[in-house]
Design a protein around this motif. Structure first.
Motif, PDB file in Angstrom:
ATOM      1  N   PHE A 158       0.838  -1.197   0.000  1.00 26.83           N
ATOM      2  CA  PHE A 158       0.000   0.000   0.000  1.00 26.83           C
ATOM      3  C   PHE A 158       0.877   1.252   0.000  1.00 26.83           C
ATOM      4  N   ARG A 159       1.898   1.266   0.883  1.00 28.71           N
ATOM      5  CA  ARG A 159       2.803   2.422   0.942  1.00 28.71           C
ATOM      6  C   ARG A 159       3.560   2.599  -0.380  1.00 28.71           C
ATOM      7  N   ALA A 160       3.995   1.499  -0.973  1.00 30.40           N
ATOM      8  CA  ALA A 160       4.719   1.587  -2.249  1.00 30.40           C
ATOM      9  C   ALA A 160       3.805   2.147  -3.337  1.00 30.40           C
ATOM     10  N   ASN A 161       2.564   1.699  -3.380  1.00 32.64           N
ATOM     11  CA  ASN A 161       1.617   2.215  -4.372  1.00 32.64           C
ATOM     12  C   ASN A 161       1.346   3.697  -4.143  1.00 32.64           C
ATOM     13  N   ARG A 162       1.203   4.064  -2.881  1.00 32.38           N
ATOM     14  CA  ARG A 162       0.963   5.473  -2.548  1.00 32.38           C
ATOM     15  C   ARG A 162       2.166   6.329  -2.943  1.00 32.38           C
ATOM     16  N   LEU A 163       3.379   5.860  -2.671  1.00 30.72           N
ATOM     17  CA  LEU A 163       4.585   6.595  -3.072  1.00 30.72           C
ATOM     18  C   LEU A 163       4.666   6.730  -4.591  1.00 30.72           C
ATOM     19  N   GLU A 164       4.284   5.691  -5.287  1.00 34.93           N
ATOM     20  CA  GLU A 164       4.286   5.742  -6.748  1.00 34.93           C
ATOM     21  C   GLU A 164       3.303   6.797  -7.250  1.00 34.93           C
ATOM     22  N   GLU A 165       2.128   6.866  -6.649  1.00 34.83           N
ATOM     23  CA  GLU A 165       1.141   7.877  -7.022  1.00 34.83           C
ATOM     24  C   GLU A 165       1.679   9.284  -6.741  1.00 34.83           C
TER      25      GLU A 165
END
Length: 90
Positions: free
Chosen positions: A61-68
């Motif tokens: 979730f954190r990785a996806n959020r950072l990507e966004e």
């Protein structure tokens, strides 16, 4: 065979049978203890697996959020650079 001899043989056979029973019980208790230890280890492994799965989900979730956020920052930088170019070209 005399009566005394018969009793002695019977007692010896009973002693052997009791020894065999005692050994069988010891083996059974050892297996039960081993089984219990294995069950406890399986519970610990399942608990660790659940915890690690939850941590992995949180990390994803954190990785996806950072990507966004990274995409948004990149978009804003491109917009800022275009604005600066436009101002400089005037």
């Amino acid at each position: 065979m005399a009566a005394g001899e018969t009793v002695r043989v019977a007692i010896e056979e009973l002693r052997k049978a009791l020894t065999g029973l005692d050994n069988a019980l010891d083996m059974r208790f050892d297996r039960e203890r081993d089984h219990s230890e294995i069950e406890n280890e399986v519970r610990r492994v399942n608990t660790d697996r659940s915890r690690l799965a939850q941590e992995l989900d949180q990390s994803e979730f954190r990785a996806n959020r950072l990507e966004e956020v990274n995409r948004e920052v990149s978009r804003r930088l491109v917009t800022a650079m275009e604005t600066i170019r436009a101002v400089l070209d005037r």
